[in-house]
Design a protein around this motif. Structure first.
Motif, PDB file in Angstrom:
ATOM      1  N   VAL A 107       0.866  -1.179   0.000  1.00 44.34           N
ATOM      2  CA  VAL A 107       0.000   0.000   0.000  1.00 44.34           C
ATOM      3  C   VAL A 107       0.902   1.228   0.000  1.00 44.34           C
ATOM      4  CG1 VAL A 107      -1.628   1.329   1.383  1.00 44.34           C
ATOM      5  CG2 VAL A 107      -1.889  -1.161   1.167  1.00 44.34           C
ATOM      6  N   SER A 119      -4.242   7.020   3.075  1.00 43.27           N
ATOM      7  CA  SER A 119      -5.253   7.122   2.017  1.00 43.27           C
ATOM      8  C   SER A 119      -6.211   5.921   2.002  1.00 43.27           C
ATOM      9  CB  SER A 119      -4.584   7.263   0.647  1.00 43.27           C
ATOM     10  OG  SER A 119      -3.961   6.040   0.314  1.00 43.27           O
ATOM     11  N   VAL A 120      -5.832   4.803   2.621  1.00 38.92           N
ATOM     12  CA  VAL A 120      -6.736   3.634   2.581  1.00 38.92           C
ATOM     13  C   VAL A 120      -7.507   3.421   3.880  1.00 38.92           C
ATOM     14  CG1 VAL A 120      -5.364   2.404   0.851  1.00 38.92           C
ATOM     15  CG2 VAL A 120      -4.957   1.987   3.289  1.00 38.92           C
ATOM     16  N   ARG A 121      -7.223   4.249   4.915  1.00 43.23           N
ATOM     17  CA  ARG A 121      -7.875   4.004   6.211  1.00 43.23           C
ATOM     18  C   ARG A 121      -9.406   3.917   6.118  1.00 43.23           C
ATOM     19  NH1 ARG A 121      -4.283   4.006  10.350  1.00 43.23           N
ATOM     20  NH2 ARG A 121      -2.389   5.203   9.939  1.00 43.23           N
ATOM     21  N   VAL A 126     -11.336   3.208   3.478  1.00 42.36           N
ATOM     22  CA  VAL A 126     -11.738   1.993   2.764  1.00 42.36           C
ATOM     23  C   VAL A 126     -11.647   0.784   3.690  1.00 42.36           C
ATOM     24  CG1 VAL A 126     -11.243   0.526   0.770  1.00 42.36           C
ATOM     25  CG2 VAL A 126     -10.823   2.997   0.638  1.00 42.36           C
ATOM     26  N   VAL A 127     -10.564   0.735   4.427  1.00 42.48           N
ATOM     27  CA  VAL A 127     -10.330  -0.401   5.316  1.00 42.48           C
ATOM     28  C   VAL A 127     -11.425  -0.491   6.374  1.00 42.48           C
ATOM     29  CG1 VAL A 127      -8.784  -1.277   7.115  1.00 42.48           C
ATOM     30  CG2 VAL A 127      -7.838  -0.383   4.970  1.00 42.48           C
ATOM     31  N   ASN A 155     -14.603  -1.900   5.016  1.00 42.90           N
ATOM     32  CA  ASN A 155     -14.510  -3.131   4.218  1.00 42.90           C
ATOM     33  C   ASN A 155     -15.316  -4.279   4.828  1.00 42.90           C
ATOM     34  OD1 ASN A 155     -13.551  -5.078   2.331  1.00 42.90           O
ATOM     35  ND2 ASN A 155     -12.040  -5.766   3.850  1.00 42.90           N
ATOM     36  N   GLN A 194     -10.978  -9.505   0.485  1.00 40.38           N
ATOM     37  CA  GLN A 194      -9.911  -8.521   0.499  1.00 40.38           C
ATOM     38  C   GLN A 194      -9.483  -8.246   1.928  1.00 40.38           C
ATOM     39  OE1 GLN A 194      -9.854  -5.073  -2.139  1.00 40.38           O
ATOM     40  NE2 GLN A 194     -12.060  -5.407  -2.368  1.00 40.38           N
ATOM     41  N   TRP A 209      -6.541  -5.635   4.201  1.00 38.84           N
ATOM     42  CA  TRP A 209      -5.368  -4.756   4.307  1.00 38.84           C
ATOM     43  C   TRP A 209      -4.680  -5.141   5.601  1.00 38.84           C
ATOM     44  CZ3 TRP A 209      -9.752  -3.435   1.863  1.00 38.84           C
ATOM     45  CH2 TRP A 209      -9.665  -2.779   0.618  1.00 38.84           C
ATOM     46  N   HIS A 263      -1.908  -4.899   0.700  1.00 35.61           N
ATOM     47  CA  HIS A 263      -3.283  -5.251   0.329  1.00 35.61           C
ATOM     48  C   HIS A 263      -3.269  -6.674  -0.227  1.00 35.61           C
ATOM     49  CE1 HIS A 263      -6.641  -5.202  -2.782  1.00 35.61           C
ATOM     50  NE2 HIS A 263      -7.266  -5.126  -1.616  1.00 35.61           N
TER      51      HIS A 263
END
Lengths: 488, 488
Positions: B367, B372-374, B376-377, B380, B385, B387, B481
């Motif tokens: 990642v 930037s993915v917090r 989305v995580v 989820n 999927q 992380w 990821h």
């Protein structure tokens, strides 16, 4: 056994253990065992015993039954009736009369007491006997599906279920239970009397059949269960198909869309027809097989005269795309077609109208430019509209019902003249609507009518055909537009 | 009579009068009358006679049958077999063996000759006897619907119909016809021998039942017709419901969508299950009623262990939303789930992947920016999927199947550790897929593993759950990821 029956009460009879149940209680082994079991399981019971007045000792039996209930602190309602005279008054067998009186009594009490359900003590053996009786008498699926653990709506109530908690228990199990618990049931002597059909089946036929297959009773019991489930599915499918096809349930008749009915499976067609017949003739108990076969044959392949007689004053007939099942007493709907009761006048020089029955109306108006409508006229295939050549017509048109001797020259036959009755048959105008079908006529001039019986001539049969003579021709200089319509 | 039968040939048997029909011809009254009638009506016939070798005079009977045909210029094919030894070889009754051999012979000849249909001389009485036999042996709707005027496909042919033109004609009508026409049929002595079940029914049981209702035979005949029509509708409905619910017919198993199956009416559920059992175990002739009841009970209310044994090595079990009916020999599909055979290595510093069985694949990639993915995580809910926090992981991940002693700390249990087997049961991972379910693990550092049996730790169970320890935390600085996917 207690656990099995508790399970059946909960999952098959669907009753609650904290609401009152009325128990049909003869005091015999089956109902006594059932009382004892349900009481032990904690279901609140009220007993009800009907004395059918068929045996001298029946009164003392009623008292003994009440005592059996009282010894368990269960109230027992006693009723008395005379099954013998009821049977002769209603041309029934004694057994039928007794049954009818008994269930009537039980459900009357049930309603008054506001109980949750009515329980009766039919056993697995009773189920098998019932099935064999139906088989011997002839019956389709519904007869072979026998009695149910829970039946609601039933013939006596729309909402109080009739439950049979020991329908899966064999008589020998009941007997063992009775012995085990030291119960002392009353003995109903009619059980040992082969005078009644059921008793012959119990004591003679079933033992005879056991010579062919000792397991015949459980086999028949299981068959009933399979049939019952299949029958429920067929009933559900029939209900859906009925809704799909139904046009109307009217006074003394039922009508369906013939096309939709034809698309249904034969099994559903038969059941829909039987259901219709049963609705119109609730008295018919065993509808003749051949009646159903004949009716369904007509539905799928109508005869030329488009009607067939069934049973009990019922007939099937087709009108256009609609199939009617009707009794002689039916008040059949007429508002699907234009009908006229009283002669009326219709002008065409200015807009004018004639009101017919049931919201039907004919409107006439002059055509302003004949040349502008020629194309529309040529392609018109709407029998509700006509453009007529009024060049030779003086004065207003008349609208009237048919009269004996009426003749008609339909457009398309090159001026050939037919009896009006013949034309109506050919055109399949519904038979019962023909007498009052409106006819738009011109009054003949004295020199034309030749002093005949009908001093007028049919110009247009609204909803059907224009007369050859009054079509729009190349030479037409003056025209009118006529329009039949229906306001709901 | 000729007209009635011509009508039945055309409208019920649906045969053409100008194409050849093979007639099963014993030479007895029924088949002789049928031959005489069809011949008179102009149907082109070929006769076929099978000598079952059951009686000393059977050979001369075969010759006599051929002569009866020849006297009408009808060819007669003669066959000979030994029903007695066939019966003992196949553990059948003699009657069953003779029947099986006879129809096999007729349809073999029919195919060779390319005829249009095979006709046999069953009468209305035969129909009633068959029905009673089925009733005594126990059978649901299909048994009670008896024989048909026209049956195709049938057990012997997919396309050549078996027709029974005199199925609606009573034996006494045949006898009258025989007498009237002066025909001289052969007499089959086995008909008068009560050794066979059918003959006992004909000569003893039916006359006995006529004591209860003299019209019992026509009643049973009509019942068969009603049942037949109802049964056809149920078959049609079952077929449609089967198609609705079916997932797959595989080797030794059938699978259905459990939800769709539960929505079907009980009558259809029973028939779908019976049809499935009959497909997997074509040998079963009379499927036990209780087996069906138990199976359908399971379908609607699955037991906790989500499986139930039926008969003949068949069982029902649920996997997720899919219900399987499978035999011990079934080659059950595994490609619905990820499965791994051999341990593999998965890097995450650059994009890397591991190929599993049947098109399944796990892809790992770093990642770039954890922040930037917090979001989305956090949201989820896709178990395919994950992380993971790789801050503390050195070197590549491994992907392997489970081993005894494996434990897991599922996300959502606050770090609590469970036996992996327990977790898999709770999560309802399919039993037979557990052994090879892929597990993404980190290799523990020597100081962490403490020399224990499993020197690694489960990081993610693809398709199921992430480990608590490796979730993305506020403190996470480095993440990867992981993605499980399936290429068809």
């Amino acid at each position: 056994m207690l656990e099995r029956i508790d399970n059946i009460l909960q999952h098959k009879c669907l009753v609650d253990s904290d609401k009152s149940i009325l128990l049909g209680f003869s005091g015999g082994p089956d109902s006594l065992a059932l009382m004892d079991i349900m009481h032990s399981l904690g279901y609140p019971l009220i007993a009800a015993h009907l004395d059918h007045g068929l045996r001298p000792e029946s009164e003392s039996d009623a008292r003994a039954a009440a005592e059996l209930a009282a010894s368990r602190d269960i109230a027992c309602i006693l009723g008395k009736t005379d099954a013998q005279s009821y049977a002769s008054d209603h041309a029934m067998s004694i057994e039928e009369a007794a049954r009818s009186l008994r269930y009537g009594f039980l459900f009357r009490q049930a309603r008054e007491l506001g109980v949750h359900a009515v329980a009766v003590g039919h056993t697995a053996n009773d189920q098998v006997e019932t099935l064999i009786m139906h088989l011997l008498r002839g019956s389709g699926l519904s007869g072979l599906s026998g009695m149910r653990f829970r039946n609601v709506p039933n013939p006596w109530s729309q909402d109080i279920p009739l439950i049979r908690p020991i329908l899966g228990i064999w008589r020998r199990e009941i007997e063992a239970y009775i012995k085990d618990r030291g119960l002392l049931p009353l003995q109903d002597r009619t059980n040992l009397d082969t005078r009644y059909f059921r008793n012959r089946i119990r004591h003679e036929l079933i033992p005879y059949l056991e010579g062919y297959n000792p397991g015949i009773s459980p086999i028949i019991w299981r068959m009933a269960d399979i049939m019952d489930v299949d029958d429920r599915f067929l009933q559900q499918s029939t209900h859906a198909a009925w809704e799909d096809c139904l046009v109307k349930v009217g006074p003394g008749y039922i009508s369906w869309q013939a096309d939709s009915l034809r698309r249904q499976h034969l099994a559903l067609q038969r059941r829909i027809l039987r259901r219709g017949i049963a609705w119109l003739r609730p008295g018919i108990r065993d509808l003749d097989y051949l009646t159903t076969v004949r009716g369904v044959e007509f539905i799928n392949n109508p005869t030329l005269d488009r009607q067939v007689d069934l049973a009990s004053g019922l007939r099937l007939f087709l009108e256009g795309g609609v199939l009617f099942l009707a009794g002689y007493e039916a008040d059949l709907p007429l508002n699907e077609w234009p009908q006229i009761r009283k002669k009326a006048t219709l002008r065409f020089e200015t807009q004018d109208e004639v009101s017919l029955d049931s919201g039907w109306i004919i409107i006439a108006r002059p055509v302003e430019s004949v040349s502008s409508v020629r194309l529309v006229v040529q392609s018109n295939d709407d029998p509700y509209q006509a453009w007529i050549d009024v060049s030779a017509i003086e004065g207003p048109l008349t609208v009237r019902a048919r009269r004996p001797g009426d003749r008609f020259k339909p457009l398309g036959l090159g001026g050939h003249s037919l009896k009006l009755s013949e034309f109506m048959i050919n055109e399949k105008l519904p038979r019962r609507a023909r007498d009052k079908w409106p006819l738009v006529c011109r009054v003949s001039l004295p020199e034309e009518s030749g002093g005949g019986k009908n001093p007028d001539e049919i110009v247009w049969i609204p909803g059907s055909r224009l007369a050859h003579t009054y079509r729009i021709k190349d030479s037409t200089r003056k025209a009118a537009h006529l329009h039949l319509s229906h306001q709901e």
